[in-house]
Design an enzyme around this catalytic site. Structure first.
Site, PDB file in Angstrom:
ATOM      1  N   ASP A 215       3.239   0.152  -4.049  1.00  0.00           N
ATOM      2  CA  ASP A 215       2.553   0.230  -5.343  1.00  0.00           C
ATOM      3  C   ASP A 215       2.596  -1.145  -5.976  1.00  0.00           C
ATOM      4  O   ASP A 215       2.720  -2.150  -5.272  1.00  0.00           O
ATOM      5  CB  ASP A 215       3.200   1.312  -6.222  1.00  0.00           C
ATOM      6  N   ASP A 216       2.507  -1.242  -7.304  1.00  0.00           N
ATOM      7  CA  ASP A 216       2.514  -2.556  -7.943  1.00  0.00           C
ATOM      8  C   ASP A 216       3.787  -3.332  -7.586  1.00  0.00           C
ATOM      9  O   ASP A 216       4.888  -2.787  -7.669  1.00  0.00           O
ATOM     10  CB  ASP A 216       2.450  -2.409  -9.470  1.00  0.00           C
ATOM     11  N   GLY A 237       1.211  -4.022  -1.233  1.00  0.00           N
ATOM     12  CA  GLY A 237       1.419  -3.456  -2.560  1.00  0.00           C
ATOM     13  C   GLY A 237       0.118  -3.414  -3.317  1.00  0.00           C
ATOM     14  O   GLY A 237      -0.969  -3.576  -2.753  1.00  0.00           O
ATOM     15  N   HIS A 238       0.237  -3.220  -4.629  1.00  0.00           N
ATOM     16  CA  HIS A 238      -0.954  -3.121  -5.481  1.00  0.00           C
ATOM     17  C   HIS A 238      -1.057  -4.293  -6.438  1.00  0.00           C
ATOM     18  O   HIS A 238      -1.729  -4.214  -7.461  1.00  0.00           O
ATOM     19  CB  HIS A 238      -0.938  -1.802  -6.257  1.00  0.00           C
ATOM     20  N   GLY A 239      -0.349  -5.386  -6.134  1.00  0.00           N
ATOM     21  CA  GLY A 239      -0.485  -6.601  -6.911  1.00  0.00           C
ATOM     22  C   GLY A 239       0.436  -6.679  -8.108  1.00  0.00           C
ATOM     23  O   GLY A 239       1.409  -5.940  -8.233  1.00  0.00           O
TER      24      GLY A 239
END
Length: 395
Positions: A215-216, A237-239
């Protein structure tokens, strides 16, 4: 930026100097053994004595693998305290064995150091298969590996958090806390495993840290103020994300976010600001993203004021979170999607004082070269613009 980095390094030096002559409390002295037996009682006993010490103190976990059930380690303590992890602490694998949403909770501390070359192993594999929060709004919140609640003047360095069941780290109600040379590791398909989540906290620094998760890598919730993210390697991940914002009543403003000199590789997003549609009113301002390397990132630069995962919102109603004083500068590399820059602001409260400068993002795909989209924003544009800024304006 240099001043903020200096502050982080100074905190690190102070943490070392404060514990040079510390009294050491090894958990082995309290009956802990690396034999698969639960060491939570031994750890709590060592913590209580160290916390009451009239001198700076160190709680020490030696090399070896130790089983640990959920614990809360709290102050206030009489002197600065260090938690030194050299071995591996393993959480129970079955999430149903937890009574709370935190595996290891540090709270009500002032002057705290978490150090060592060891690992907090959350054993999250079973939990990820049970996580249905993406479709069940009444789902049970799974445990976070490390929770910091109301901790001030702290440094966390060199340790690793591995395979958390939920977020790896949450920082809530904290002041002046630095993560440096910190390591987060979980597979790309692990669910809701944000690396470091910050909320209602000020003066948080994340420096020279690597985060690989599902995730983030870093997420900033409401009330995040004066946050520096520098020298972070993110991906998968999501940055690095501000938000999501606007979901709850009475959210505190976000301000003073500085993300610099980071590398994002193979992530779903690069640098992102996200707010819910049909949101509660809110404010997010003074946010700056500069000198970022993107390597095959799906959405390198993104403002998304219609963030609505799994249709858990009223998508047709504009967000009421006001975004202003934002800059994206010196962002370069490669995009995995044709729309490399997307600024999708709210129709109700358009973004204000947005600056984009020196963007150089390439895309190789069948649709053609990289492009960009803007809605409800009129950014100040300067320097290199590849793709051309706001090539498509969406009404």
């Amino acid at each position: 930026m240099a001043i903020k980095s200096y502050v982080g390094a100074l905190l690190l030096l102070l943490s070392f100097s404060s514990t040079i002559n510390a009294q050491v409390f090894p958990i082995g002295n309290y009956g802990a053994k690396a034999d698969g037996s639960d060491v939570s009682q031994a750890l709590v006993s060592a913590w209580k004595e160290a916390c009451a010490s009239l001198n700076p103190a160190t709680v020490q976990i030696p090399a070896g693998t130790f089983a640990l059930s959920e614990v809360t380690l709290e102050g206030p303590c009489k002197n600065p305290l260090e938690f030194q992890l050299q071995g591996t602490l393993q959480a129970p694998a079955d999430p149903s064995s937890f009574k709370t949403d935190g595996w290891i909770v540090f709270q009500n501390m002032d002057g705290f150091t978490l150090s060592g070359s060891g690992t907090f192993d959350g054993k999250g594999q079973i939990a990820w298969t049970k996580n249905d929060c993406h479709k069940n709004t009444d789902c049970r919140t799974l445990p976070t590996n490390l929770r910091f609640n109301f901790v001030s003047n702290a440094i966390v360095h060199d340790v690793t958090t591995l395979d958390s069941k939920n977020f790896h780290v949450t920082v809530m109600g904290c002041k002046n806390q630095t993560f440096q040379h910190f390591h987060v590791s979980a597979p790309a398909d692990s669910i809701n495993t944000d690396g470091i989540h910050i909320g209602r906290s000020t003066g948080i620094n994340i420096l020279d840290t690597d985060i690989k998760t599902g995730d983030d890598c870093v997420s900033l919730g409401d009330g995040s103020e004066q946050v520096t993210v520098k020298g972070v390697s993110c991906g998968p991940g999501h940055g690095i994300s501000v938000g999501s914002l606007g979901k709850y009543d009475n959210e505190s403003p976000v301000s003073g976010v500085f993300v610099t000199n980071c590398t994002i590789t193979g992530a779903d997003n690069g640098v992102r600001i996200k707010t819910w549609p049909a949101s509660k009113p809110g404010i997010a301002s003074d946010m700056h993203f500069e000198d970022i390397q993107m390597n095959d990132v799906l959405n390198p630069v993104l403002i998304d004021q219609g963030y609505c995962p799994f249709n858990q919102c009223k998508a047709g109603i504009p967000s009421q979170v006001k975004i202003s004083k934002v800059s994206f500068k010196k962002i370069r590399g490669t995009s995995k999607s044709q729309v490399a820059v997307k600024l999708a602001c709210s129709q109700s409260v358009p973004c204000a004082e947005v600056e984009i400068a020196d963007i150089d993002l390439a895309y190789q795909g069948p649709e053609g070269p990289a492009t960009s989209e803007c809605s409800n924003v009129k950014p100040l544009i300067s320097g290199i613009q590849n793709p051309p800024a706001c090539a498509k304006v969406v009404s």
